[in-house]
Design a protein around this motif. Structure first.
Motif, PDB file in Angstrom:
ATOM      1  N   GLN A 128       0.830  -1.215   0.000  1.00 31.47           N
ATOM      2  CA  GLN A 128       0.000   0.000   0.000  1.00 31.47           C
ATOM      3  C   GLN A 128       0.856   1.254   0.000  1.00 31.47           C
ATOM      4  OE1 GLN A 128      -2.590  -0.286   3.295  1.00 31.47           O
ATOM      5  NE2 GLN A 128      -3.904  -1.828   2.361  1.00 31.47           N
ATOM      6  N   ALA A 129       2.006   1.228   0.639  1.00 24.05           N
ATOM      7  CA  ALA A 129       2.850   2.410   0.714  1.00 24.05           C
ATOM      8  C   ALA A 129       3.480   2.706  -0.648  1.00 24.05           C
ATOM      9  CB  ALA A 129       3.936   2.222   1.768  1.00 24.05           C
ATOM     10  N   ARG A 130       3.724   1.669  -1.454  1.00 20.49           N
ATOM     11  CA  ARG A 130       4.327   1.874  -2.768  1.00 20.49           C
ATOM     12  C   ARG A 130       3.295   2.319  -3.797  1.00 20.49           C
ATOM     13  NH1 ARG A 130       7.303  -3.738  -3.404  1.00 20.49           N
ATOM     14  NH2 ARG A 130       5.292  -4.292  -2.561  1.00 20.49           N
ATOM     15  N   GLU A 131       2.051   1.995  -3.617  1.00 24.42           N
ATOM     16  CA  GLU A 131       1.005   2.368  -4.564  1.00 24.42           C
ATOM     17  C   GLU A 131       0.660   3.839  -4.385  1.00 24.42           C
ATOM     18  OE1 GLU A 131      -1.401  -1.859  -4.806  1.00 24.42           O
ATOM     19  OE2 GLU A 131      -2.251  -0.189  -3.723  1.00 24.42           O
ATOM     20  N   SER A 132       0.113   4.411  -5.443  1.00 24.29           N
ATOM     21  CA  SER A 132      -0.309   5.802  -5.323  1.00 24.29           C
ATOM     22  C   SER A 132      -1.508   5.869  -4.397  1.00 24.29           C
ATOM     23  CB  SER A 132      -0.661   6.370  -6.696  1.00 24.29           C
ATOM     24  OG  SER A 132      -1.817   5.741  -7.189  1.00 24.29           O
ATOM     25  N   PRO A 133      -1.693   6.973  -3.705  1.00 24.39           N
ATOM     26  CA  PRO A 133      -2.798   7.085  -2.756  1.00 24.39           C
ATOM     27  C   PRO A 133      -4.160   6.916  -3.405  1.00 24.39           C
ATOM     28  CG  PRO A 133      -1.279   8.940  -2.539  1.00 24.39           C
ATOM     29  CD  PRO A 133      -0.847   8.141  -3.703  1.00 24.39           C
ATOM     30  N   SER A 134      -4.278   7.230  -4.694  1.00 24.16           N
ATOM     31  CA  SER A 134      -5.585   7.126  -5.330  1.00 24.16           C
ATOM     32  C   SER A 134      -5.967   5.683  -5.607  1.00 24.16           C
ATOM     33  CB  SER A 134      -5.601   7.926  -6.634  1.00 24.16           C
ATOM     34  OG  SER A 134      -4.650   7.381  -7.522  1.00 24.16           O
ATOM     35  N   ARG A 159      -5.974   0.811  -1.473  1.00 26.26           N
ATOM     36  CA  ARG A 159      -7.183   0.624  -0.666  1.00 26.26           C
ATOM     37  C   ARG A 159      -6.771  -0.088   0.611  1.00 26.26           C
ATOM     38  NH1 ARG A 159     -11.217  -0.735  -5.305  1.00 26.26           N
ATOM     39  NH2 ARG A 159     -11.642   1.379  -5.927  1.00 26.26           N
ATOM     40  N   PRO A 160      -7.300   0.353   1.724  1.00 27.66           N
ATOM     41  CA  PRO A 160      -6.923  -0.302   2.979  1.00 27.66           C
ATOM     42  C   PRO A 160      -7.481  -1.722   3.029  1.00 27.66           C
ATOM     43  CG  PRO A 160      -8.660   1.305   3.346  1.00 27.66           C
ATOM     44  CD  PRO A 160      -8.240   1.443   1.924  1.00 27.66           C
ATOM     45  N   GLU A 161      -6.683  -2.583   3.553  1.00 28.88           N
ATOM     46  CA  GLU A 161      -7.123  -3.959   3.759  1.00 28.88           C
ATOM     47  C   GLU A 161      -8.169  -3.966   4.875  1.00 28.88           C
ATOM     48  OE1 GLU A 161      -6.050  -6.803   2.194  1.00 28.88           O
ATOM     49  OE2 GLU A 161      -4.926  -5.511   0.820  1.00 28.88           O
ATOM     50  N   GLU A 176     -14.747  -8.704  -3.586  1.00 32.73           N
ATOM     51  CA  GLU A 176     -15.477  -8.329  -4.804  1.00 32.73           C
ATOM     52  C   GLU A 176     -14.855  -7.093  -5.454  1.00 32.73           C
ATOM     53  OE1 GLU A 176     -17.817  -8.626  -7.888  1.00 32.73           O
ATOM     54  OE2 GLU A 176     -17.747 -10.110  -6.272  1.00 32.73           O
ATOM     55  N   ARG A 177     -14.486  -6.117  -4.640  1.00 36.77           N
ATOM     56  CA  ARG A 177     -13.838  -4.902  -5.162  1.00 36.77           C
ATOM     57  C   ARG A 177     -12.506  -5.261  -5.802  1.00 36.77           C
ATOM     58  NH1 ARG A 177     -14.312  -1.838  -0.826  1.00 36.77           N
ATOM     59  NH2 ARG A 177     -12.373  -2.586   0.091  1.00 36.77           N
ATOM     60  N   THR A 178     -11.751  -6.145  -5.159  1.00 30.84           N
ATOM     61  CA  THR A 178     -10.466  -6.574  -5.699  1.00 30.84           C
ATOM     62  C   THR A 178     -10.657  -7.315  -7.019  1.00 30.84           C
ATOM     63  OG1 THR A 178      -9.567  -6.740  -3.466  1.00 30.84           O
ATOM     64  CG2 THR A 178      -8.363  -7.887  -5.202  1.00 30.84           C
ATOM     65  N   ARG A 179     -11.657  -8.194  -7.107  1.00 28.86           N
ATOM     66  CA  ARG A 179     -11.936  -8.912  -8.357  1.00 28.86           C
ATOM     67  C   ARG A 179     -12.312  -7.932  -9.476  1.00 28.86           C
ATOM     68  NH1 ARG A 179     -15.240 -12.856  -5.045  1.00 28.86           N
ATOM     69  NH2 ARG A 179     -13.789 -14.555  -4.631  1.00 28.86           N
ATOM     70  N   ARG A 180     -13.143  -6.965  -9.131  1.00 26.07           N
ATOM     71  CA  ARG A 180     -13.567  -5.970 -10.121  1.00 26.07           C
ATOM     72  C   ARG A 180     -12.362  -5.166 -10.615  1.00 26.07           C
ATOM     73  NH1 ARG A 180     -17.088  -3.423  -7.237  1.00 26.07           N
ATOM     74  NH2 ARG A 180     -15.656  -1.790  -6.588  1.00 26.07           N
ATOM     75  N   ASP A 181     -11.509  -4.736  -9.681  1.00 20.96           N
ATOM     76  CA  ASP A 181     -10.310  -3.979 -10.056  1.00 20.96           C
ATOM     77  C   ASP A 181      -9.382  -4.819 -10.933  1.00 20.96           C
ATOM     78  OD1 ASP A 181     -11.296  -1.888  -8.584  1.00 20.96           O
ATOM     79  OD2 ASP A 181      -9.907  -2.144  -6.900  1.00 20.96           O
ATOM     80  N   LEU A 182      -9.229  -6.071 -10.569  1.00 21.13           N
ATOM     81  CA  LEU A 182      -8.377  -6.967 -11.338  1.00 21.13           C
ATOM     82  C   LEU A 182      -8.952  -7.174 -12.741  1.00 21.13           C
ATOM     83  CD1 LEU A 182      -5.896  -8.774 -11.409  1.00 21.13           C
ATOM     84  CD2 LEU A 182      -7.287 -10.612 -10.462  1.00 21.13           C
ATOM     85  N   GLY A 183     -10.253  -7.335 -12.824  1.00 22.07           N
ATOM     86  CA  GLY A 183     -10.901  -7.485 -14.129  1.00 22.07           C
ATOM     87  C   GLY A 183     -10.689  -6.260 -15.001  1.00 22.07           C
ATOM     88  N   GLU A 184     -10.815  -5.072 -14.409  1.00 22.89           N
ATOM     89  CA  GLU A 184     -10.587  -3.837 -15.161  1.00 22.89           C
ATOM     90  C   GLU A 184      -9.142  -3.743 -15.626  1.00 22.89           C
ATOM     91  OE1 GLU A 184     -11.829  -0.693 -12.580  1.00 22.89           O
ATOM     92  OE2 GLU A 184     -13.951  -1.238 -12.712  1.00 22.89           O
TER      93      GLU A 184
END
Length: 128
Positions: free
Chosen positions: A14-20, A23-25, A40-48
């Protein structure tokens, strides 16, 4: 020469990713619904992400898009050129014709000048 900081390699994801995009675990005491929502959010993000990568790697689709954009741009420029030619033609016609469609003073001057140029060309070509 600088050496890499070992703490940078061990920094949490999370620290290496941009703040935008980070997402907090879910918390350790998160409910089942919160964990499922995060999954579900992670699956959707991965699909995108996979969809975006597939789109970037689809060379045929990119080529078709470029061709379509170029066609649209050329057609737009052709229509603009047609409009400009039509406007110029109307302006030229209005410059040499009166309201009844007969040559006005400017028209007669142009016709006379063209006849004079033609006569000069005939005379010059006969002398050769």
């Amino acid at each position: 020469m600088t050496t890499p900081n070992p703490e940078d390699r061990q920094a949490p994801r999370q620290a290496r990713e941009s703040p935008s995009t980070a997402r907090p675990e879910p918390a350790k005491d998160a409910s089942l619904e919160e964990i499922e929502a995060d999954l579900e959010r992670t699956r959707r993000d991965l699909g995108e992400t996979v969809g975006a990568l597939a789109e970037k790697l689809d060379v045929k689709s990119q080529a078709r898009d470029q061709i379509d954009e170029t066609k649209e741009r050329v057609l737009e420029q052709a229509h603009e050129a047609q409009d400009q030619v039509a406007a110029y033609t109307r302006h030229a016609r209005d410059f040499v014709l009166d309201e009844r469609g007969r040559p006005n003073r400017n028209g007669w001057i142009i016709v006379s000048a063209l006849c004079a140029v033609a006569a000069v060309l005939v005379i010059v070509s006969d002398r050769r």
